[in-house]
Design a protein around this motif. Structure first.
Motif, mmCIF file in Angstrom:
data_model
loop_
_atom_site.group_PDB
_atom_site.id
_atom_site.type_symbol
_atom_site.label_atom_id
_atom_site.label_comp_id
_atom_site.label_asym_id
_atom_site.label_seq_id
_atom_site.Cartn_x
_atom_site.Cartn_y
_atom_site.Cartn_z
ATOM 1 N N ALA A 175 -24.429 10.387 -58.506
ATOM 2 C CA ALA A 175 -25.629 10.951 -57.627
ATOM 3 C C ALA A 175 -25.716 12.348 -57.935
ATOM 4 N N GLY A 176 -24.375 12.941 -57.900
ATOM 5 C CA GLY A 176 -24.396 14.487 -58.336
ATOM 6 C C GLY A 176 -25.080 14.759 -59.508
ATOM 7 N N PHE A 191 -24.033 0.759 -50.319
ATOM 8 C CA PHE A 191 -25.037 1.711 -50.822
ATOM 9 C C PHE A 191 -24.974 1.234 -52.312
ATOM 10 N N LEU A 192 -26.200 1.292 -52.854
ATOM 11 C CA LEU A 192 -26.432 1.097 -54.441
ATOM 12 C C LEU A 192 -26.686 2.376 -55.052
ATOM 13 N N VAL A 201 -22.363 19.369 -54.869
ATOM 14 C CA VAL A 201 -21.289 19.029 -54.891
ATOM 15 C C VAL A 201 -20.933 17.594 -55.399
ATOM 16 N N GLY A 202 -20.049 17.672 -56.384
ATOM 17 C CA GLY A 202 -19.556 16.159 -56.850
ATOM 18 C C GLY A 202 -20.375 15.861 -58.012
ATOM 19 N N LEU A 232 -20.260 21.266 -58.744
ATOM 20 C CA LEU A 232 -18.815 21.625 -58.287
ATOM 21 C C LEU A 232 -18.040 20.257 -58.274
ATOM 22 N N GLY A 291 -26.487 10.091 -52.036
ATOM 23 C CA GLY A 291 -25.538 9.279 -52.683
ATOM 24 C C GLY A 291 -24.718 8.773 -51.480
ATOM 25 N N ARG A 299 -12.950 22.471 -56.172
ATOM 26 C CA ARG A 299 -13.187 21.866 -54.893
ATOM 27 C C ARG A 299 -14.139 22.730 -53.800
ATOM 28 N N VAL A 300 -15.218 22.125 -53.286
ATOM 29 C CA VAL A 300 -15.806 22.852 -52.357
ATOM 30 C C VAL A 300 -15.010 22.751 -51.034
ATOM 31 N N LEU A 303 -18.808 -3.616 -62.117
ATOM 32 C CA LEU A 303 -19.934 -3.509 -61.142
ATOM 33 C C LEU A 303 -20.570 -4.616 -61.019
ATOM 34 N N PHE A 340 -15.876 20.163 -44.384
ATOM 35 C CA PHE A 340 -16.378 21.384 -45.185
ATOM 36 C C PHE A 340 -17.919 21.704 -44.941
ATOM 37 N N ALA A 374 -14.556 18.356 -57.713
ATOM 38 C CA ALA A 374 -12.984 18.475 -57.557
ATOM 39 C C ALA A 374 -12.005 17.934 -58.541
ATOM 40 N N ALA A 406 -14.980 11.365 -61.446
ATOM 41 C CA ALA A 406 -13.342 11.536 -60.855
ATOM 42 C C ALA A 406 -13.131 10.201 -60.232
ATOM 43 N N TRP A 446 -15.375 8.370 -51.343
ATOM 44 C CA TRP A 446 -14.193 7.358 -52.061
ATOM 45 C C TRP A 446 -12.848 7.985 -51.744
ATOM 46 N N GLY A 498 -19.506 11.950 -52.041
ATOM 47 C CA GLY A 498 -19.113 10.393 -51.866
ATOM 48 C C GLY A 498 -18.318 10.346 -50.850
HETATM 49 C C1 LIG Z 1 -15.335 -0.420 -56.287
HETATM 50 C C2 LIG Z 1 -16.803 0.133 -56.025
HETATM 51 C C3 LIG Z 1 -17.938 -0.853 -56.794
HETATM 52 C C4 LIG Z 1 -19.080 -0.544 -56.623
HETATM 53 N N1 LIG Z 1 -20.046 -1.173 -57.374
HETATM 54 C C5 LIG Z 1 -21.465 -0.770 -57.396
HETATM 55 C C6 LIG Z 1 -22.449 -1.512 -58.137
HETATM 56 O O1 LIG Z 1 -21.966 -2.462 -58.847
HETATM 57 N N2 LIG Z 1 -23.578 -1.170 -58.242
HETATM 58 C C7 LIG Z 1 -24.219 -0.082 -57.269
HETATM 59 O O2 LIG Z 1 -25.172 0.216 -57.417
HETATM 60 N N3 LIG Z 1 -23.001 0.626 -56.608
HETATM 61 C C8 LIG Z 1 -21.764 0.198 -56.585
HETATM 62 N N4 LIG Z 1 -20.786 0.821 -55.984
HETATM 63 C C9 LIG Z 1 -21.436 1.962 -55.018
HETATM 64 C C10 LIG Z 1 -21.798 3.308 -55.575
HETATM 65 O O3 LIG Z 1 -22.957 3.246 -56.384
HETATM 66 C C11 LIG Z 1 -20.386 4.057 -55.879
HETATM 67 O O4 LIG Z 1 -19.531 4.195 -55.151
HETATM 68 C C12 LIG Z 1 -20.990 5.540 -56.699
HETATM 69 O O5 LIG Z 1 -19.841 5.675 -57.308
HETATM 70 C C13 LIG Z 1 -21.674 6.585 -55.595
HETATM 71 O O6 LIG Z 1 -21.854 7.689 -56.404
HETATM 72 P P1 LIG Z 1 -21.790 8.988 -55.725
HETATM 73 O O7 LIG Z 1 -22.064 9.960 -57.112
HETATM 74 O O8 LIG Z 1 -22.343 9.002 -54.343
HETATM 75 O O9 LIG Z 1 -19.982 9.273 -55.189
HETATM 76 P P2 LIG Z 1 -18.969 9.595 -55.932
HETATM 77 O O10 LIG Z 1 -18.957 8.372 -57.348
HETATM 78 O O11 LIG Z 1 -17.711 8.936 -55.170
HETATM 79 O O12 LIG Z 1 -18.763 10.725 -56.530
HETATM 80 C C14 LIG Z 1 -18.517 11.802 -55.779
HETATM 81 C C15 LIG Z 1 -17.924 12.948 -56.614
HETATM 82 O O13 LIG Z 1 -17.640 13.924 -55.600
HETATM 83 C C16 LIG Z 1 -16.266 14.442 -55.743
HETATM 84 N N5 LIG Z 1 -15.987 15.174 -54.629
HETATM 85 C C17 LIG Z 1 -15.460 14.863 -53.540
HETATM 86 N N6 LIG Z 1 -15.205 15.643 -52.419
HETATM 87 C C18 LIG Z 1 -15.455 17.035 -53.186
HETATM 88 C C19 LIG Z 1 -15.561 18.385 -52.756
HETATM 89 N N7 LIG Z 1 -15.142 18.745 -51.574
HETATM 90 N N8 LIG Z 1 -15.649 19.221 -53.820
HETATM 91 C C20 LIG Z 1 -16.094 19.017 -55.152
HETATM 92 N N9 LIG Z 1 -16.344 17.784 -55.358
HETATM 93 C C21 LIG Z 1 -16.023 16.686 -54.514
HETATM 94 C C22 LIG Z 1 -15.542 13.336 -56.227
HETATM 95 O O14 LIG Z 1 -14.478 13.799 -57.003
HETATM 96 C C23 LIG Z 1 -16.486 12.330 -56.890
HETATM 97 O O15 LIG Z 1 -16.291 12.881 -58.470
HETATM 98 C C24 LIG Z 1 -19.561 0.799 -55.863
HETATM 99 C C25 LIG Z 1 -18.342 1.713 -55.351
HETATM 100 C C26 LIG Z 1 -17.359 1.201 -55.358
HETATM 101 C C27 LIG Z 1 -16.188 1.711 -54.545
#
Ligand SMILES: Cc1cc2nc3c(=O)[nH]c(=O)nc-3n(C[C@H](O)[C@H](O)[C@H](O)COP(=O)(O)OP(=O)(O)OC[C@H]3O[C@@H](n4cnc5c(N)ncnc54)[C@H](O)[C@@H]3O)c2cc1C
Length: 455
Positions: free
Chosen positions: A19-20, A380-381, A14-15, A37, A370, A111-112, A55, A319, A39, A45, A159, A157
């Motif tokens: 990470a995804g 989180f990194l 999901v996503g 999948l 993630g 979207r899941v 970053l 969900f 959204a 996004a 966000w 995520g």
């Molecule tokens: C402003 C900011 C700066 C950051 N800077 C750093 C940095 O410098 N270094 C670092 O290591 N980390 C940083 N981070 C932390 C982290 O690494 C990031 O947030 C990263 O994007 C997390 O990845 P993720 O894949 O877990 O989540 P996300 O990037 O949030 O991706 C999740 C995805 O899932 C999708 N999604 C959500 N709900 C659903 C659903 N129900 N069905 C389907 N899809 C869905 C979303 O649309 C999105 O595309 C930062 C975070 C932020 C907010």
């Protein structure tokens, strides 16, 4: 369905964030079929929504090694490992090409909306583990679909679910009524419309993490620019200012992350931001053209024009309601992971590498990875997420030895404070139960150097 048939099903991810997509790359690398999948209408996004933010991690720390391996045959060239991408760069130069390589395995605008065991709600035990997962999807055009999965990796995520202004974790009284004057994002002050919104105005910034630092530093830069005279910020913190408030500064092993705190400190020192401490926001009232923030103890702040709420994020668990998750009461993170990242227990921000063992749930075959795996915990990194998906995918592939091996050393924040500094006054004694034992660091006030050394 028999076990062999279940093994033929895809692993639903999901996503399509960092990470995804990394999870999908690891699955492909192990010969397993992912179905990602997403959204949004584009890969990455969520990251694209903060494309203007740079970053604090360099390119070398935000590319997953297995994703890089998958990209190599396409001629993809990794950006200079020592340079720092913006969110936009990360999405365009890495996440998009990775999604392109994965091709049909990534479904956009999907979207899941629910995940369960096929034919078994949360209550039913009978043959539960023998059933595949059923994943409910709603597409952008309103169509609905169900897909079956052998395992689920939730990398969706946090966000989309920022925390509100209210110190009790609920919206402050009046918060919804003044929504037009509140942002829950770091503003993009290069955008003329956004710049005009904050230029020459007073803005309350609520929060104490990297995003709040970035917002304060950006508003100070605006105040120093030609079109930004009289721009001011009121920085609202629940806790008192201490040596930890501005992060690890020069002791942070990620220098750019340390610099964010120092830039926020400069904004305060130079008079562009007034820090208000011990303020637990209870209400936001309209006062003519202005907004007045009111604390739980009745304190009222001078009126502001805008409010930026950067109080962290929380996971959307709706969900996942039909699954048996083991989540920590406080953080909403997996129970085994929570003590490693709980800011109530240690304030170092230094996180120990972890994998499938810490990410497991009573419901076998489902993993939160993630940003979402951290629940409400900060810091989180991406590197953490890449190690998580390496381990989780190894476990799904049946490679227990690799799944349980830790292959990552994470950079330390340089924040040394011991236990319990999350939300307490500076003069409260701490039992230095955290990973850093630097008693002097606890005494440092705002006028003193931000750090006293590394962990
Ligand atoms: C402003 C900011 C700066 C950051 N800077 C750093 C940095 O410098 N270094 C670092 O290591 N980390 C940083 N981070 C932390 C982290 O690494 C990031 O947030 C990263 O994007 C997390 O990845 P993720 O894949 O877990 O989540 P996300 O990037 O949030 O991706 C999740 C995805 O899932 C999708 N999604 C959500 N709900 C659903 C659903 N129900 N069905 C389907 N899809 C869905 C979303 O649309 C999105 O595309 C930062 C975070 C932020 C907010």
């Amino acid at each position: 369905m028999n076990v062999t048939a279940i093994d033929q099903l895809p692993v639903v991810v999901v996503g399509a964030g960092p990470a995804g997509l990394a999870a999908a790359a690891h699955l492909v690398d192990r010969g397993l079929e992912p179905l990602v999948l997403e959204a949004g209408t584009q890969a990455g996004a969520a990251v694209r929504e903060w494309s203007h933010v740079r970053l604090f991690s360099a390119w070398g720390e935000v590319v997953d090694p297995i994703a890089e391996k998958l990209l190599a045959p396409t001629g993809w060239v990794k950006p200079d490992a020592d340079t720092y991408p913006t969110g936009g760069d990360w999405a365009v130069a890495y996440l998009q090409p990775l999604a392109d390589v994965l091709g049909d395995r990534v479904r956009l605008d999907a979207r899941v909306t629910g995940i369960s065991r096929t034919g078994r709600d949360r209550v039913v035990d009978a043959d539960r583990e023998q059933q595949p997962f059923t994943v409910h999807i709603r597409y952008g055009d309103g169509r609905e679909e169900r897909v079956l999965a052998r395992a689920v990796i939730d990398a969706s995520g946090t966000w989309a679910t920022p925390s509100p202004a209210g110190a009790d974790g609920l919206p402050a009284l009046g918060e919804r009524a003044v929504a037009d004057r509140i942002s829950y994002r770091v503003p993009d002050l290069k955008d003329p419309a956004v710049r005009a919104r904050y230029a020459g105005r007073r803005t309350a910034v609520i929060g104490s993490g990297a995003s709040a630092f970035t917002a304060l530093a950006s508003l100070a830069a605006l105040a120093k620019s030609r079109d930004g005279a009289d721009t001011r910020a009121t920085w609202i913190l629940r806790r008192a200012i201490s040596g930890n408030t501005f992060g690890g500064g020069s002791a942070d092993q990620l220098p750019a992350r340390g610099s964010l705190g120092l830039a926020a400190k400069a904004a305060v020192d130079e008079g562009y931001a007034d820090a208000v401490t011990g303020f637990r926001t209870d209400a936001i009232e309209r006062d003519g053209e202005h907004l007045v923030l009111v604390a739980e103890d009745g304190r009222r702040l001078d009126p502001v024009d805008e409010v930026i709420v950067l109080t962290g994020f929380r996971p959307d668990l709706t969900f996942l309601d039909e699954l048996r998750l083991g989540l920590d009461d406080r953080l909403q993170a997996p129970v085994e992971l929570a003590p490693l990242i709980d800011p109530n227990q240690h304030s170092c921000g230094t996180v120990y590498p972890h994998g499938v063992k810490e990410l497991a749930h009573p419901e076998e075959g489902v993993y939160l990875v993630g940003m979402k795996s951290y629940g409400r915990a900060p810091s989180f990194l991406a590197l953490t997420g890449y190690e998580q998906v390496r381990s989780v995918v190894a476990a799904i592939a049946g490679d227990r030895e690799s799944a349980e091996r830790v292959e990552l050393v994470l950079p330390e924040t340089g924040v040394c404070g011991g236990a319990g500094l999350f939300d307490q006054p500076a003069d409260t004694p701490t039992d230095d139960g955290g990973c850093c034992a630097s008693p002097t660091a606890l005494q440092i006030g705002v006028g003193a150097p931000a750090v006293s050394g590394g962990c």
